[in-house]
Design a protein around this motif. Sequence first.
Motif, PDB file in Angstrom:
ATOM      1  N   TYR A 146       6.578   8.315   2.843  1.00 12.00           N
ATOM      2  CA  TYR A 146       6.309   7.486   1.665  1.00 12.00           C
ATOM      3  C   TYR A 146       4.919   6.878   1.802  1.00 12.00           C
ATOM      4  CZ  TYR A 146       6.961   3.490  -1.574  1.00 12.00           C
ATOM      5  OH  TYR A 146       6.844   2.557  -2.578  1.00 12.00           O
ATOM      6  N   VAL A 147       4.124   6.979   0.746  1.00 17.24           N
ATOM      7  CA  VAL A 147       2.803   6.358   0.716  1.00 17.24           C
ATOM      8  C   VAL A 147       2.873   5.094  -0.126  1.00 17.24           C
ATOM      9  CG1 VAL A 147       0.368   6.651   0.147  1.00 17.24           C
ATOM     10  CG2 VAL A 147       1.717   8.626   0.916  1.00 17.24           C
ATOM     11  N   GLY A 148       2.500   3.968   0.472  1.00 18.41           N
ATOM     12  CA  GLY A 148       2.514   2.701  -0.244  1.00 18.41           C
ATOM     13  C   GLY A 148       1.145   2.358  -0.786  1.00 18.41           C
ATOM     14  N   VAL A 149       1.059   2.144  -2.110  1.00 15.26           N
ATOM     15  CA  VAL A 149      -0.201   1.793  -2.763  1.00 15.26           C
ATOM     16  C   VAL A 149      -0.042   0.478  -3.514  1.00 15.26           C
ATOM     17  CG1 VAL A 149      -0.957   4.188  -2.970  1.00 15.26           C
ATOM     18  CG2 VAL A 149       0.380   3.156  -4.823  1.00 15.26           C
ATOM     19  N   GLN A 150      -1.163  -0.079  -3.966  1.00 14.92           N
ATOM     20  CA  GLN A 150      -1.128  -1.383  -4.610  1.00 14.92           C
ATOM     21  C   GLN A 150      -0.514  -1.348  -6.001  1.00 14.92           C
ATOM     22  OE1 GLN A 150      -4.747  -3.807  -4.546  1.00 14.92           O
ATOM     23  NE2 GLN A 150      -4.449  -4.281  -6.698  1.00 14.92           N
ATOM     24  N   GLY A 151      -0.929  -0.391  -6.857  1.00 13.13           N
ATOM     25  CA  GLY A 151      -0.523  -0.426  -8.254  1.00 13.13           C
ATOM     26  C   GLY A 151      -1.326  -1.499  -8.998  1.00 13.13           C
ATOM     27  N   PRO A 152      -1.013  -1.785 -10.283  1.00 15.03           N
ATOM     28  CA  PRO A 152       0.157  -1.292 -11.001  1.00 15.03           C
ATOM     29  C   PRO A 152      -0.056  -0.005 -11.785  1.00 15.03           C
ATOM     30  CG  PRO A 152      -0.897  -2.981 -12.293  1.00 15.03           C
ATOM     31  CD  PRO A 152      -1.698  -2.846 -11.035  1.00 15.03           C
ATOM     32  N   THR A 153      -1.208   0.645 -11.694  1.00 10.62           N
ATOM     33  CA  THR A 153      -1.365   1.913 -12.399  1.00 10.62           C
ATOM     34  C   THR A 153      -0.621   3.014 -11.655  1.00 10.62           C
ATOM     35  OG1 THR A 153      -3.403   2.318 -11.165  1.00 10.62           O
ATOM     36  CG2 THR A 153      -3.629   1.341 -13.354  1.00 10.62           C
ATOM     37  N   PHE A 154      -0.102   3.974 -12.416  1.00 11.05           N
ATOM     38  CA  PHE A 154       0.331   5.211 -11.788  1.00 11.05           C
ATOM     39  C   PHE A 154      -0.923   5.982 -11.368  1.00 11.05           C
ATOM     40  CE2 PHE A 154       3.974   4.309 -14.679  1.00 11.05           C
ATOM     41  CZ  PHE A 154       4.929   4.130 -13.687  1.00 11.05           C
ATOM     42  N   GLU A 155      -0.747   6.910 -10.452  1.00 15.07           N
ATOM     43  CA  GLU A 155      -1.893   7.546  -9.811  1.00 15.07           C
ATOM     44  C   GLU A 155      -2.549   8.618 -10.697  1.00 15.07           C
ATOM     45  OE1 GLU A 155       0.178   5.173  -7.471  1.00 15.07           O
ATOM     46  OE2 GLU A 155       1.121   6.987  -8.270  1.00 15.07           O
ATOM     47  N   THR A 156      -3.834   8.856 -10.460  1.00 16.59           N
ATOM     48  CA  THR A 156      -4.519   9.975 -11.112  1.00 16.59           C
ATOM     49  C   THR A 156      -4.079  11.274 -10.436  1.00 16.59           C
ATOM     50  OG1 THR A 156      -6.430  10.029  -9.628  1.00 16.59           O
ATOM     51  CG2 THR A 156      -6.529   8.492 -11.487  1.00 16.59           C
ATOM     52  N   ARG A 157      -4.365  12.385 -11.075  1.00 14.69           N
ATOM     53  CA  ARG A 157      -4.011  13.677 -10.486  1.00 14.69           C
ATOM     54  C   ARG A 157      -4.720  13.884  -9.150  1.00 14.69           C
ATOM     55  NH1 ARG A 157      -4.321  17.454 -15.972  1.00 14.69           N
ATOM     56  NH2 ARG A 157      -2.716  16.329 -17.119  1.00 14.69           N
ATOM     57  N   ALA A 158      -5.992  13.463  -9.090  1.00 16.04           N
ATOM     58  CA  ALA A 158      -6.739  13.603  -7.840  1.00 16.04           C
ATOM     59  C   ALA A 158      -6.136  12.739  -6.737  1.00 16.04           C
ATOM     60  CB  ALA A 158      -8.206  13.233  -8.061  1.00 16.04           C
ATOM     61  N   GLU A 159      -5.669  11.551  -7.096  1.00 15.42           N
ATOM     62  CA  GLU A 159      -5.052  10.666  -6.097  1.00 15.42           C
ATOM     63  C   GLU A 159      -3.747  11.256  -5.575  1.00 15.42           C
ATOM     64  OE1 GLU A 159      -6.810   6.366  -7.656  1.00 15.42           O
ATOM     65  OE2 GLU A 159      -4.945   7.164  -8.510  1.00 15.42           O
ATOM     66  N   TYR A 160      -2.949  11.827  -6.477  1.00 18.79           N
ATOM     67  CA  TYR A 160      -1.721  12.495  -6.025  1.00 18.79           C
ATOM     68  C   TYR A 160      -2.041  13.615  -5.038  1.00 18.79           C
ATOM     69  CZ  TYR A 160       1.527  10.297  -9.400  1.00 18.79           C
ATOM     70  OH  TYR A 160       2.307   9.424 -10.095  1.00 18.79           O
ATOM     71  N   ARG A 161      -3.042  14.415  -5.372  1.00 21.69           N
ATOM     72  CA  ARG A 161      -3.412  15.516  -4.476  1.00 21.69           C
ATOM     73  C   ARG A 161      -3.891  14.989  -3.131  1.00 21.69           C
ATOM     74  NH1 ARG A 161      -5.740  17.623  -9.294  1.00 21.69           N
ATOM     75  NH2 ARG A 161      -7.831  17.024  -8.567  1.00 21.69           N
ATOM     76  N   PHE A 162      -4.713  13.943  -3.168  1.00 16.39           N
ATOM     77  CA  PHE A 162      -5.225  13.338  -1.934  1.00 16.39           C
ATOM     78  C   PHE A 162      -4.086  12.838  -1.049  1.00 16.39           C
ATOM     79  CE2 PHE A 162      -6.137   9.086  -0.092  1.00 16.39           C
ATOM     80  CZ  PHE A 162      -6.934   9.491   0.979  1.00 16.39           C
ATOM     81  N   MET A 163      -3.147  12.115  -1.644  1.00 16.63           N
ATOM     82  CA  MET A 163      -2.063  11.534  -0.842  1.00 16.63           C
ATOM     83  C   MET A 163      -1.130  12.607  -0.289  1.00 16.63           C
ATOM     84  SD  MET A 163      -1.259   7.915  -2.743  1.00 16.63           S
ATOM     85  CE  MET A 163      -1.350   8.534  -4.416  1.00 16.63           C
ATOM     86  N   HIS A 164      -0.985  13.696  -1.024  1.00 14.60           N
ATOM     87  CA  HIS A 164      -0.184  14.798  -0.500  1.00 14.60           C
ATOM     88  C   HIS A 164      -0.912  15.485   0.658  1.00 14.60           C
ATOM     89  CE1 HIS A 164       2.907  17.768  -0.333  1.00 14.60           C
ATOM     90  NE2 HIS A 164       2.165  18.758  -0.811  1.00 14.60           N
ATOM     91  N   ILE A 165      -2.216  15.636   0.544  1.00 17.53           N
ATOM     92  CA  ILE A 165      -3.007  16.267   1.607  1.00 17.53           C
ATOM     93  C   ILE A 165      -2.917  15.468   2.903  1.00 17.53           C
ATOM     94  CG2 ILE A 165      -5.387  16.751   2.352  1.00 17.53           C
ATOM     95  CD1 ILE A 165      -5.934  17.600  -0.581  1.00 17.53           C
ATOM     96  N   ILE A 166      -2.912  14.136   2.813  1.00 16.88           N
ATOM     97  CA  ILE A 166      -2.890  13.317   4.032  1.00 16.88           C
ATOM     98  C   ILE A 166      -1.487  13.154   4.612  1.00 16.88           C
ATOM     99  CG2 ILE A 166      -4.988  12.086   3.373  1.00 16.88           C
ATOM    100  CD1 ILE A 166      -3.200   9.640   2.716  1.00 16.88           C
ATOM    101  N   GLY A 167      -0.497  13.777   3.971  1.00 16.78           N
ATOM    102  CA  GLY A 167       0.837  13.794   4.565  1.00 16.78           C
ATOM    103  C   GLY A 167       1.932  13.138   3.769  1.00 16.78           C
ATOM    104  N   GLY A 168       1.651  12.690   2.548  1.00 21.53           N
ATOM    105  CA  GLY A 168       2.661  12.010   1.752  1.00 21.53           C
ATOM    106  C   GLY A 168       3.536  12.955   0.950  1.00 21.53           C
ATOM    107  N   ASP A 169       4.809  12.584   0.846  1.00 17.74           N
ATOM    108  CA  ASP A 169       5.762  13.327   0.008  1.00 17.74           C
ATOM    109  C   ASP A 169       6.143  12.561  -1.250  1.00 17.74           C
ATOM    110  OD1 ASP A 169       6.473  15.731   1.751  1.00 17.74           O
ATOM    111  OD2 ASP A 169       6.836  14.089   3.143  1.00 17.74           O
ATOM    112  N   ALA A 170       6.010  11.238  -1.204  1.00 23.21           N
ATOM    113  CA  ALA A 170       6.323  10.389  -2.349  1.00 23.21           C
ATOM    114  C   ALA A 170       5.428   9.163  -2.282  1.00 23.21           C
ATOM    115  CB  ALA A 170       7.798   9.979  -2.342  1.00 23.21           C
ATOM    116  N   VAL A 171       5.186   8.557  -3.442  1.00 20.18           N
ATOM    117  CA  VAL A 171       4.292   7.407  -3.496  1.00 20.18           C
ATOM    118  C   VAL A 171       4.904   6.320  -4.369  1.00 20.18           C
ATOM    119  CG1 VAL A 171       2.986   8.461  -5.406  1.00 20.18           C
ATOM    120  CG2 VAL A 171       1.955   6.608  -4.071  1.00 20.18           C
ATOM    121  N   GLY A 172       4.698   5.069  -3.944  1.00 17.24           N
ATOM    122  CA  GLY A 172       5.199   3.950  -4.710  1.00 17.24           C
ATOM    123  C   GLY A 172       4.428   2.679  -4.398  1.00 17.24           C
ATOM    124  N   MET A 173       4.817   1.600  -5.069  1.00 13.90           N
ATOM    125  CA  MET A 173       4.055   0.348  -5.019  1.00 13.90           C
ATOM    126  C   MET A 173       4.774  -0.758  -4.262  1.00 13.90           C
ATOM    127  SD  MET A 173       3.063   0.456  -9.058  1.00 13.90           S
ATOM    128  CE  MET A 173       2.671   2.031  -9.858  1.00 13.90           C
TER     129      MET A 173
END
Length: 270
Positions: A182-209
């Motif tokens: 799980y990747v924890g981010v600040q929010g409150p925006t949902f992520e951009t497509r590039a951010e989703y790709r970045f977080m998946h590349i660094i090892g994340g399977d899911a992201v939340g706030m």
Amino acid sequence: MLTQIKEATAYIQQFVTEPPQAGIILGSGLGNLAAEITDSTEISYNDIPHFPPATVEGHSGRLILGKLGGRPIVAMAGRFHYYEGLSMQQVTFPVRVMKALGIHTLLISNAAGGMNSQFKVGDLMIITDHINLQPEHPLRGKNIDELGPRFPDMSEPYAKTLIAKVKSIAARKNIPLHTGVYVGVQGPTFETRAEYRFMHIIGGDAVGMSTVPEVIVAIHSGLKVFAMSVITDMGIREEDNVITHEEVLAAARAAEPHLTYIFSELVQQL
């Protein structure tokens, strides 16, 4: 902080008939587990000293004392988030209070965006590890030794023993489960497509706030932790991936029966 913890704990203890063994934090759209709690007493966050009010839709803002699976528990129907303008100490304050009330285990649920192509909306993911991308840390500042060590070990933030129990519980009921980071981010925006790709590349399977600050403080406090995400959207889609909070809540509610069953059974086995 110690004084605030003691004052909040003293207020809540007026309503405690049996010290809780476990604490539960219910995430977006997952508050209906409260209906399974018996012999319950509900306390508004507004009435508890030093508790901030809950401001996010899907988070009702009640502390519930009662029993789940025959075990005494304390549950948060609604949590706090850093993006609401609170400090990390405020966000994690309820974990400190639940520890002071006597819990030894913390169970957490959340709604998360999926970044693993094997996932689909409505799936459940056991969190086995996390990546903290939030901009503030709940332990920053002078350490209070009475609450925990200066440098807590985070090599096993999610207890393997509890993960094994949940896998067994789900198998008996034929509930499909994933495991992931799980990747924890600040929010409150949902992520951009590039951010989703970045977080998946660094090892994340899911992201939340949420979740990550609460887990850090729980480990600092010496609690065992189990956490599970409901995959409420798939952020890795390249097209048509407009995400709304209403859709997140709807997906979370659809998955809730399985989550409720798993948490109830796990509490019985603590």
